[in-house]
Write a protein that holds these residues in place. Structure first.
Motif, PDB file in Angstrom:
ATOM      1  N   UNK A 104       0.834  -1.207   0.000  1.00  0.00           N
ATOM      2  CA  UNK A 104       0.000   0.000   0.000  1.00  0.00           C
ATOM      3  C   UNK A 104       0.866   1.254   0.000  1.00  0.00           C
ATOM      4  N   UNK A 105       1.883   1.258   0.867  1.00  0.00           N
ATOM      5  CA  UNK A 105       2.770   2.422   0.927  1.00  0.00           C
ATOM      6  C   UNK A 105       3.444   2.658  -0.416  1.00  0.00           C
ATOM      7  N   UNK A 106       3.960   1.577  -0.990  1.00  0.00           N
ATOM      8  CA  UNK A 106       4.629   1.693  -2.283  1.00  0.00           C
ATOM      9  C   UNK A 106       3.654   2.218  -3.331  1.00  0.00           C
ATOM     10  N   UNK A 107       2.433   1.682  -3.289  1.00  0.00           N
ATOM     11  CA  UNK A 107       1.405   2.096  -4.254  1.00  0.00           C
ATOM     12  C   UNK A 107       1.087   3.572  -4.152  1.00  0.00           C
ATOM     13  N   UNK A 108       0.842   4.048  -2.937  1.00  0.00           N
ATOM     14  CA  UNK A 108       0.497   5.458  -2.787  1.00  0.00           C
ATOM     15  C   UNK A 108       1.675   6.356  -3.144  1.00  0.00           C
ATOM     16  N   UNK A 109       2.900   5.870  -2.854  1.00  0.00           N
ATOM     17  CA  UNK A 109       4.082   6.670  -3.188  1.00  0.00           C
ATOM     18  C   UNK A 109       4.206   6.828  -4.702  1.00  0.00           C
ATOM     19  N   UNK A 110       4.094   5.716  -5.419  1.00  0.00           N
ATOM     20  CA  UNK A 110       4.212   5.773  -6.879  1.00  0.00           C
ATOM     21  C   UNK A 110       3.095   6.634  -7.461  1.00  0.00           C
ATOM     22  N   UNK A 111       1.894   6.422  -6.936  1.00  0.00           N
ATOM     23  CA  UNK A 111       0.755   7.201  -7.414  1.00  0.00           C
ATOM     24  C   UNK A 111       0.992   8.692  -7.203  1.00  0.00           C
ATOM     25  N   UNK A 123      -2.450   7.007   8.458  1.00  0.00           N
ATOM     26  CA  UNK A 123      -3.705   6.269   8.491  1.00  0.00           C
ATOM     27  C   UNK A 123      -3.495   4.855   9.042  1.00  0.00           C
ATOM     28  N   UNK A 124      -2.288   4.311   8.876  1.00  0.00           N
ATOM     29  CA  UNK A 124      -2.029   2.967   9.389  1.00  0.00           C
ATOM     30  C   UNK A 124      -1.832   2.982  10.895  1.00  0.00           C
ATOM     31  N   UNK A 125      -1.344   4.108  11.418  1.00  0.00           N
ATOM     32  CA  UNK A 125      -1.061   4.177  12.847  1.00  0.00           C
ATOM     33  C   UNK A 125      -2.337   4.264  13.676  1.00  0.00           C
ATOM     34  N   UNK A 174       8.428  14.385  -6.159  1.00  0.00           N
ATOM     35  CA  UNK A 174       8.930  14.050  -4.823  1.00  0.00           C
ATOM     36  C   UNK A 174       7.875  14.343  -3.758  1.00  0.00           C
ATOM     37  N   UNK A 175       7.271  15.520  -3.849  1.00  0.00           N
ATOM     38  CA  UNK A 175       6.227  15.879  -2.882  1.00  0.00           C
ATOM     39  C   UNK A 175       5.084  14.867  -2.921  1.00  0.00           C
ATOM     40  N   UNK A 176       4.658  14.543  -4.135  1.00  0.00           N
ATOM     41  CA  UNK A 176       3.539  13.604  -4.291  1.00  0.00           C
ATOM     42  C   UNK A 176       3.847  12.274  -3.620  1.00  0.00           C
ATOM     43  N   UNK A 177       5.054  11.760  -3.874  1.00  0.00           N
ATOM     44  CA  UNK A 177       5.445  10.488  -3.268  1.00  0.00           C
ATOM     45  C   UNK A 177       5.467  10.607  -1.747  1.00  0.00           C
ATOM     46  N   UNK A 178       6.005  11.729  -1.274  1.00  0.00           N
ATOM     47  CA  UNK A 178       6.093  11.965   0.165  1.00  0.00           C
ATOM     48  C   UNK A 178       4.691  12.023   0.795  1.00  0.00           C
ATOM     49  N   UNK A 179       3.769  12.716   0.149  1.00  0.00           N
ATOM     50  CA  UNK A 179       2.396  12.781   0.675  1.00  0.00           C
ATOM     51  C   UNK A 179       1.810  11.382   0.791  1.00  0.00           C
ATOM     52  N   UNK A 180       2.067  10.585  -0.265  1.00  0.00           N
ATOM     53  CA  UNK A 180       1.544   9.221  -0.272  1.00  0.00           C
ATOM     54  C   UNK A 180       2.056   8.405   0.915  1.00  0.00           C
ATOM     55  N   UNK A 181       3.381   8.433   1.083  1.00  0.00           N
ATOM     56  CA  UNK A 181       3.997   7.648   2.156  1.00  0.00           C
ATOM     57  C   UNK A 181       3.533   8.138   3.523  1.00  0.00           C
ATOM     58  N   UNK A 182       3.593   9.447   3.698  1.00  0.00           N
ATOM     59  CA  UNK A 182       3.263  10.039   4.991  1.00  0.00           C
ATOM     60  C   UNK A 182       1.789   9.801   5.342  1.00  0.00           C
ATOM     61  N   UNK A 183       0.924  10.017   4.343  1.00  0.00           N
ATOM     62  CA  UNK A 183      -0.515   9.821   4.559  1.00  0.00           C
ATOM     63  C   UNK A 183      -0.824   8.385   4.918  1.00  0.00           C
ATOM     64  N   UNK A 184      -0.186   7.449   4.208  1.00  0.00           N
ATOM     65  CA  UNK A 184      -0.420   6.033   4.491  1.00  0.00           C
ATOM     66  C   UNK A 184       0.057   5.692   5.900  1.00  0.00           C
ATOM     67  N   UNK A 185       1.214   6.230   6.275  1.00  0.00           N
ATOM     68  CA  UNK A 185       1.753   5.946   7.606  1.00  0.00           C
ATOM     69  C   UNK A 185       0.801   6.433   8.691  1.00  0.00           C
ATOM     70  N   UNK A 236      -7.415   2.459  -0.099  1.00  0.00           N
ATOM     71  CA  UNK A 236      -6.049   2.043  -0.403  1.00  0.00           C
ATOM     72  C   UNK A 236      -5.794   0.613   0.040  1.00  0.00           C
ATOM     73  N   UNK A 237      -6.546   0.178   1.051  1.00  0.00           N
ATOM     74  CA  UNK A 237      -6.316  -1.165   1.595  1.00  0.00           C
ATOM     75  C   UNK A 237      -6.555  -2.249   0.558  1.00  0.00           C
TER      76      UNK A 237
END
Lengths: 360, 253
Positions: free
Chosen positions: A4-11, A237-239, A224-235, A124-125
């Motif tokens: 999921x993290x990888x997916x949102x980052x690439x997206x 929401x997972x927490x 870069x920002x887009x990937x960062x938003x993806x990773x950070x947002x996923x993190x 995303x899940x």
């Protein structure tokens, strides 16, 4: 989780990259229209196949997204309607039709029906490895095309008519860019959903524009920002339990856009305000100096002392500004008397003379 | 010597327009334009607002599709002669907040000769720097384009066309909103181009400077009113036909 993290980052990276183009072409709402236009495609694909295979549904979304886009282009070029009107029309038409089909599907006695509404807000899940692979392939393709046709994209974005006169097929470049934007949006529907998709496209680009004045850097930063938003947002929401990923990503992105608007060094509100205040101070200082200069001018000896009192009825004057002038060695103070130094006199007589002080 | 010779021979026609008609809706913006522009002239296109001056240039360049008519550049269709033609659009036609530098914009002038995919290299950069120098903007090469003044932006556009090293230059109101210094700088460049036997076609608004700046003129008001050497046809009669009865208000000689 890793998927999921990888997916949102690439997206995030691919939408950020392409979003830069949408923003620079002043077609920010295009993404919104396309994502809404994709909804009926998803519903129709489901009705036709009766299966919930995500690739089939996305193919339907792609087709209907493309149809929507070309209708928008058609409306703009064939009628007097402006592009915002065309976007609004197509957006609501397709979304309305999509919702109608969704409610129709929900009433059907088909066990498969549940869960189609995840395309509304995204989930995303549900991303699986093959989805991520698809995203990666599209991103790679997009990157290749971008690098190959960089020059063509740039000139089309800046000056379309000129690009046409020097022999580029602007229509082809235009279709190429738009198709990739549609593709990226469709890819993101499963993760972020129809409603919030346009934020993925715009937020990274809007933020990146604040930090740079070069197109290349802007596109890179947006990715870069887009990937960062993806990773950070996923993190985030997972927490926490029960936090949906898509909206969290969009919120993270929005917060960062806000941050960029305020703190970017050259375009940010904060530094602009600071520069503004500083310039104002300088102006007031110069005004005071000019006022002194006009008094001193009337005397033969420019350093003839005058009483501080006569400055009191001058508006720009404060104790502070006087002290600053002393610090700059333009004025000397002795008790209640001030006098201009030769340096101050020289400076005052040349204030804002555009021709002599070119390098100021 | 050679000048005398060319005057006696039939002059080479750089741009030929036949029966050109352009319409946005049903009403024509340009009606049945026939135009021959000889090589090596500095020509002004004059006419009132809405006369179709910019449209004429855009139709010649293929940006607008005409309803009827044809255009040829040195006897061949424009699509085969693109490398002979350079275009300076109105500076208001682009967004100057675009994230790029002055040098980068000028480099765009080399894109046409590069063709698809190929990137500009050292040779193109050198040519662009030279063009910037010609318009007196070399010191601004790394300036973000939004931080240029109107006159400077116009010069950048001019430099971009110069880089193309064309034979025919089309310019859409290059003097619009520029100060006297820039206007003189631009007209000197245009005169230098003509001296190099280039053909320069300029949409122009200020009638008073026509005799001083240009040697050829076309009067346009939807239809072509007249075209020819300034000293022969720049007269009250043609001005009245183009602008209506009040021409004396717009020109005081």
């Amino acid at each position: 989780m890793r998927t999921i993290t990888l997916g949102t980052a690439i997206l995030g990276a691919v939408t950020g990259m392409l979003g830069s183009f949408a923003v620079l072409r002043k077609q920010s709402l295009l993404g919104d229209a396309i994502s809404h236009a994709a909804l009926p495609g998803i519903a129709i694909a489901f009705l036709l196949t009766g299966a919930k295979d995500s690739n089939t549904l996305l193919l339907g979304a792609l087709i209907s997204g493309l149809i929507g886009t070309f209708w928008i282009r058609g409306i703009v070029s064939k009628t007097h309607l402006k592009s915002d009107t065309a976007l609004g029309l197509i957006l609501s038409l397709f979304f309305g039709f999509g919702m109608l089909l969704l409610t129709f599907i929900q009433k059907q006695p088909n066990a498969n029906q549940a869960g189609l509404d995840k395309y509304l807000f995204g989930q995303a899940a549900t991303l699986v490895e093959s989805d991520v692979w698809l995203m990666a392939i599209v991103t790679g393709l997009c990157l290749t095309v971008l690098l190959l046709f960089w020059k063509e994209f740039k000139i089309l974005l800046f000056d379309k008519d000129y690009a046409h006169t020097i022999g580029f097929n602007t229509k082809a470049i235009d279709i190429l860019i738009t198709s990739f934007i549609v593709l990226a949006i469709v890819l993101g529907l499963q993760t972020v959903g129809v409603v919030l998709m346009s934020a993925m496209l715009l937020a990274p680009a809007a933020a990146a524009r604040q930090w740079t004045n070069s197109l290349g850097t802007m596109v890179f930063l947006a990715a870069v920002f887009g990937a960062f938003f993806g990773v950070f947002g996923t993190a985030i929401s997972a927490s926490q339990n029960n936090l949906s990923t898509g909206p969290v990503i969009v919120l993270v992105a929005t917060v960062f856009v806000l941050f960029s608007f305020i703190f970017s060094p050259s375009r940010g509100l904060l530094f602009r305000q600071i520069r503004f205040i500083k310039n104002r101070r300088d102006l007031e200082l110069h005004k005071t100096l000019a006022f002194m200069f006009h008094i001193a001018e009337t005397h033969d000896d420019i350093s003839h002392p005058h009483t501080v009192k006569i400055l009191n009825n001058f508006q720009g004057y404060t104790r502070g500004t006087l002290q600053k002038l002393v610090d700059k060695n333009y004025v000397t103070l002795e008790g209640n008397m001030w006098s201009l130094t030769p340096e101050g006199f020289e400076r005052a007589s040349n204030l804002y003379n555009q021709q002599t002080n070119k390098n100021e | 010597m050679s000048e005398i010779k060319t005057q006696k021979e039939k002059p080479v026609i750089a741009v030929q327009v036949d029966d050109l008609t352009v319409a946005y809706n049903y009403k024509p913006v340009l009606w049945d334009i026939d135009l021959e522009i000889p090589e090596g002239v500095l020509m002004a296109i004059v006419g009132p607002n809405g006369a179709g001056k910019s449209t004429l240039i855009k139709a010649i360049l293929g940006i607008l599709k005409p309803i009827a008519g044809s255009v040829s550049i040195y006897g061949k269709p424009y699509s085969k002669q693109r490398d002979l033609v350079a275009y300076v659009p109105q500076k208001g036609s682009v967004d100057w907040d675009f994230p790029t530098t002055a040098l980068d914009v000028v480099m765009m002038g080399t894109y046409g000769s590069l063709g698809w995919i190929k990137r500009p290299g050292q040779k193109e950069k050198k040519a662009s720097l030279e063009a910037l120098e010609k318009v007196g903007m070399l010191s601004f090469k790394n300036r973000q384009i939004s931080q240029l003044s109107g006159g400077q932006q116009q010069r950048i556009f001019l430099a971009r066309a110069l880089v193309q090293d064309a034979s025919i230059y089309f310019m859409d109101e290059p003097f619009q909103g520029v100060d006297a210094t820039t206007e003189i700088a631009i007209i000197n460049i245009l005169k230098a181009l003509r001296k190099a036997n280039k053909t320069v076609i300029v949409v122009h608004h200020d009638l008073q400077t026509v005799p001083e700046y240009f040697d050829w003129v076309t009067f346009l008001n939807v239809k072509k009113i007249a075209t020819g050497p300034v000293k022969d046809i720049f007269n009250d009669d043609n001005l009245t036909k183009t602008y209506g009865i009040n021409y004396k208000v717009s020109i005081q000689k």
